[in-house]
Design an enzyme around this catalytic site. Sequence first.
Site, mmCIF file in Angstrom:
data_model
loop_
_atom_site.group_PDB
_atom_site.id
_atom_site.type_symbol
_atom_site.label_atom_id
_atom_site.label_comp_id
_atom_site.label_asym_id
_atom_site.label_seq_id
_atom_site.Cartn_x
_atom_site.Cartn_y
_atom_site.Cartn_z
ATOM 1 N N GLY A 1 0.654 -1.244 0.017
ATOM 2 C CA GLY A 1 0.006 -0.017 0.198
ATOM 3 C C GLY A 1 0.754 1.274 -0.108
ATOM 4 O O GLY A 1 1.953 1.187 -0.406
ATOM 5 N N HIS B 1 4.190 1.735 -8.025
ATOM 6 C CA HIS B 1 3.190 0.547 -7.907
ATOM 7 C C HIS B 1 2.208 0.665 -9.187
ATOM 8 O O HIS B 1 1.961 -0.563 -9.671
ATOM 9 C CB HIS B 1 2.293 0.670 -6.692
ATOM 10 C CG HIS B 1 3.160 0.662 -5.267
ATOM 11 N ND1 HIS B 1 3.250 1.899 -4.590
ATOM 12 C CD2 HIS B 1 3.770 -0.267 -4.589
ATOM 13 C CE1 HIS B 1 3.859 1.374 -3.443
ATOM 14 N NE2 HIS B 1 4.155 0.174 -3.674
HETATM 15 P P1 AMP Z 1 6.015 -2.295 -1.627
HETATM 16 O O1 AMP Z 1 4.684 -1.714 -1.626
HETATM 17 O O2 AMP Z 1 7.260 -1.465 -1.207
HETATM 18 O O3 AMP Z 1 6.268 -3.938 -1.043
HETATM 19 O O4 AMP Z 1 6.318 -2.545 -3.266
HETATM 20 C C1 AMP Z 1 5.444 -3.433 -3.952
HETATM 21 C C2 AMP Z 1 5.939 -3.612 -5.097
HETATM 22 O O5 AMP Z 1 6.284 -2.284 -5.684
HETATM 23 C C3 AMP Z 1 7.462 -4.434 -5.102
HETATM 24 O O6 AMP Z 1 7.447 -5.399 -6.303
HETATM 25 C C4 AMP Z 1 8.350 -3.164 -5.305
HETATM 26 O O7 AMP Z 1 9.603 -3.630 -5.913
HETATM 27 C C5 AMP Z 1 7.494 -2.485 -6.268
HETATM 28 N N1 AMP Z 1 7.994 -1.033 -6.529
HETATM 29 C C6 AMP Z 1 8.263 -0.189 -5.488
HETATM 30 N N2 AMP Z 1 8.678 0.896 -5.650
HETATM 31 C C7 AMP Z 1 8.853 0.814 -6.923
HETATM 32 C C8 AMP Z 1 9.427 1.747 -8.006
HETATM 33 N N3 AMP Z 1 9.991 3.276 -7.657
HETATM 34 N N4 AMP Z 1 9.306 1.378 -9.198
HETATM 35 C C9 AMP Z 1 8.966 0.291 -9.481
HETATM 36 N N5 AMP Z 1 8.410 -0.613 -8.711
HETATM 37 C C10 AMP Z 1 8.395 -0.276 -7.623
#
Ligand code: AMP
Length: 287
Positions: A38, A44
Amino acid sequence: MAAAGRGMQVISDPAEARRAVRAAQATGQRVGLVPTMGALHAGHLALVAASQSECAVTAVTIFVNPSQFAPHEDFQRYPRPLEEDLAKLRAAGTGLVFVPDRSAIYPPGFSTYVEPPSVAAPLEGVIRPGHFRGVATIVLKLFQILPADRAYFGQKDYQQTLVVRRMATDFDLPIEIRVCDTVREPDGLALSSRNQYLSAAERQQATALYRSLERGAELLRSGQRSRQSIEHAMRNELEAAGINAIDYIAIANPETLAETPEVQLPVVLLIAARVGTTRLIDNRIVH
Ligand code: AMP
């Protein structure tokens, strides 16, 4: 996108989520899964868009997974703007959002965890012991609850993508893992839910992570192969911005994360550092 017209299903019950995925697949629709914690941002949403470009139905999960946080980390403080997240996902035409309660994922008696693969051991594995055990466990559970055809992860969490890919291979998981490019601010800072912890001054300092990766890449492109020289230059870039709490600067094999004395392309450059009290990570592959 087909699901957009039908509105977005918001589901908190695991059995119901599984039925929804199976029902879509029964009509021949491919389902894409985007696991998140989230506090959604454009990074995301890029994963959602990637899924939508390949899958008829996109399922997003929102769950701040306690088992991947150490006791001293930011689990309590982690942002949880659920209504805003749902509005963003609705606007993006997401078909299904799975938002479980903690007790639906970790009911009383829960005690089985995934022992993560060896690629989980260095870097984040050293600084955050137990982190990838929690990550692998929740990802495996989400793959069970939402048995999608493809799952989308961001390169931003580079080591995590290696852990998930290895687990999918080792456990014969019937799901294709896709990794999408890191989405950045115009000044290079990788988008992260944790960026909102940064003060204005820290936000400025944080751009040094990107510059440090750029500096490393530039040296490699110009033929520099001395690990020490590259690390030194990358460290200088961080320290010049006042970032001194550096967990690691790594120049590693993109598949294994091994750091051989002699640098050989391709490599992945990885940084983890604290800016104020906020821990940031970023990486870049150099071919
Ligand atoms: P998180 O909510 O931080 O667990 O991230 C969920 C997904 O979004 C994971 O696969 C992350 O690697 C991806 N994600 C987070 N930040 C970025 C970003 N800046 N660019 C691309 N994907 C991202």
